[in-house]
Enzyme design. Structure first.
Site, PDB file in Angstrom:
ATOM      1  N   ARG A   1       0.793  -1.229   0.000  1.00 24.36           N
ATOM      2  CA  ARG A   1       0.000   0.000   0.000  1.00 24.36           C
ATOM      3  C   ARG A   1       0.832   1.288   0.000  1.00 24.36           C
ATOM      4  O   ARG A   1       0.404   2.290  -0.531  1.00 24.36           O
ATOM      5  CB  ARG A   1      -0.997   0.011   1.172  1.00 24.36           C
ATOM      6  CG  ARG A   1      -2.080  -1.057   1.004  1.00 24.36           C
ATOM      7  CD  ARG A   1      -3.197  -0.936   2.030  1.00 24.36           C
ATOM      8  NE  ARG A   1      -4.002   0.231   1.838  1.00 24.36           N
ATOM      9  CZ  ARG A   1      -3.991   1.291   2.631  1.00 24.36           C
ATOM     10  NH1 ARG A   1      -3.228   1.327   3.712  1.00 24.36           N
ATOM     11  NH2 ARG A   1      -4.748   2.330   2.373  1.00 24.36           N
TER      12      ARG A   1
ATOM     13  N   CYS B   1      14.011  -6.390  -4.432  1.00 28.77           N
ATOM     14  CA  CYS B   1      14.912  -5.700  -5.354  1.00 28.77           C
ATOM     15  C   CYS B   1      14.112  -4.679  -6.133  1.00 28.77           C
ATOM     16  O   CYS B   1      13.744  -4.899  -7.292  1.00 28.77           O
ATOM     17  CB  CYS B   1      15.559  -6.694  -6.298  1.00 28.77           C
ATOM     18  SG  CYS B   1      16.595  -7.827  -5.414  1.00 28.77           S
TER      19      CYS B   1
END
Ligand SMILES: *Cc1c(COP(=O)(O)O)cnc(C)c1O
Length: 432
Positions: A331, A362
């Protein structure tokens, strides 16, 4: 109390949720870990149910918008609390069925129900379809007719409210993938089509104006516009709309900067507006349906992580990296949603450290928050993010092949697993 009354600090300086020591739970189950306080969810359901009945009458029904947090036990709780549910996919319907949720209390939403979804839902005996658009109306009508059944439906209508500007912006939300707009005349067209379509019973209308809304005005505006549209339908078609679903969207307190909403009084204010509007237009009060998601489950949750590295970049900022991130809570990456975070094992220490909370993916955008004021952390600490009950587990992914955390439910101080931790074996289950 921290943000909500079920978050507290015990004599060891540990964060507690519903009386349970979160540091012990992190040790017992490992991290990352989703926690939920069952009593908080049940209380929220009761608040909505009682307020809806008091304000709108005995047949008012709050639906739990289950996209906010979906797993089998959650549907069992919603069933026990006498809620209806809003489902938006075959997967949610399947889970609800597995929980034994009464099909007649299911409202089937979504702007693009596939033929398979429609068939599966009819096989299950789903009580009400919320039909989004004319193509879908035809598909539902044809399928129901071929089965010789009459499917109860609502139509999704766009009242044209932008909830984040205070008053109605009459064209505000007309440009939406959801529903048919009143101002373009398309809403009246689909109503007429539904009245004359075979195999469907047009019971009512639905609207949903948005989410995380703290003001009552947008709901009042939507209710007035919808009631006035009901009256237009009565005049133009001589047809009584018996049910009005006003959607969800009431806000939740995530940080000390948010207000706390009194849901019962918000519902009674909305009820007043609806009944005044009905009186004004000389129409009978329809059955009112409310459809909260976030405000039933968000506050109940917390997510626990273990702190990995703490990195201070002089003249820039401090990074705290944790063993979760956007796979369990996308979120912040999606909408910069604000949260409260603390070091659960030193919860009463001063929050003297300002940091960016980083996940382990990553991806530089994999953050859980920026400018977070928190206790000075060190590797191995338990870090808690509060109010993660809604749209965290249900939005979780396996990005970077990270298994989803388990969900542990706390009830009266006792803990139990309601969703198991995913394993690496789970991750490759469908690989060939
Ligand atoms: C998401 C949604 C809800 C619930 O919204 P909350 O902000 O979680 O209360 C209700 N109805 C519909 C149609 C939705 O899409």
């Amino acid at each position: 109390m921290i943000i909500h009354e079920h978050f507290d600090i015990n004599e060891n300086g540990h964060l507690t949720l519903g009386g349970a020591d979160t540091v012990s739970l992190a040790e017992k189950y490992g991290t990352p870990l989703y926690l939920l306080d069952e009593n908080v969810i049940r209380r929220a359901c009761r608040t909505y149910r009682e307020a809806a009945r008091k304000s709108f009458g005995e047949d008012a029904l709050p639906l739990y918008a289950s996209k906010a947090l979906c797993f089998t036990e959650m549907y069992r709780i919603a069933a026990e609390e006498g809620m209806g549910i809003d489902c938006v996919s075959g997967g949610e319907l399947y889970t609800a069925k597995r929980a034994g949720f009464p099909a007649e209390r299911i409202y089937f939403h979504g702007n693009n129900k596939t033929q398979k979804d429609i068939c599966d839902a009819m096989d299950m005996g789903v009580g009400t379809f919320v039909v989004d658009n004319p193509d879908e109306l035809s598909a539902v009508s044809e399928e129901a007719t071929s089965r010789g059944i009459t499917q109860r439906i609502l139509l999704r209508i766009t009242p044209g409210i932008d909830p984040h500007t205070h008053r109605a912006v009459v064209t505000g939300n007309v440009d939406s993938k959801f529903g048919s707009a009143i101002v373009t005349g398309q809403a009246m067209e689909i109503v007429k089509a539904a009245i004359s379509a075979r195999g469907v019973d047009l019971a009512g209308l639905h609207c949903h104006i948005g989410s995380q809304i703290f003001d009552i005005e947008p709901f009042e505006d939507a209710a007035k516009i919808m009631v006035s549209f009901l009256s237009d339908i009565k005049k133009e078609c001589g047809y009584d709309i018996r049910e009005l679903n006003l959607g969800g969207g009431l806000g939740v307190k995530y940080t000390e900067y948010d207000r706390e909403i009194d849901y019962a009084s918000a519902i009674s204010e909305i009820a007043n507006i609806v009944s005044c509007a009905c009186n004004e237009h000389g129409i009978e009060l329809p059955r009112i349906i409310l459809e909260p998601g976030r405000s039933l489950v968000a506050a109940a949750g917390a997510t626990l992580y273990t702190v990995g590295s703490v990195k201070c970049i002089p003249h820039f900022r401090n990074y705290i990296s944790v063993d979760g991130g956007m796979p369990d809570n996308p979120r912040y990456a999606l909408y910069q949603s604000q949260y409260t975070a603390l070091i659960a094992n030193r919860a009463s220490a001063p929050r003297d450290f300002c940091a960016t909370l980083a996940g382990r993916c990553c991806e530089s955008g994999d953050l859980l928050g920026e400018n977070i004021k928190i206790q000075t952390p060190k590797r191995g600490d338990v870090l808690a993010v509060l109010v993660t009950g809604a749209y965290n587990y249900s939005m979780a992914s396996n990005y970077n092949r990270i298994p989803r955390p388990p969900v542990v439910m706390i009830k009266d101080g006792e803990d139990r697993v309601v969703v198991k931790r995913e394993t690496y074996e789970d991750l490759v289950r469908n690989d060939v």
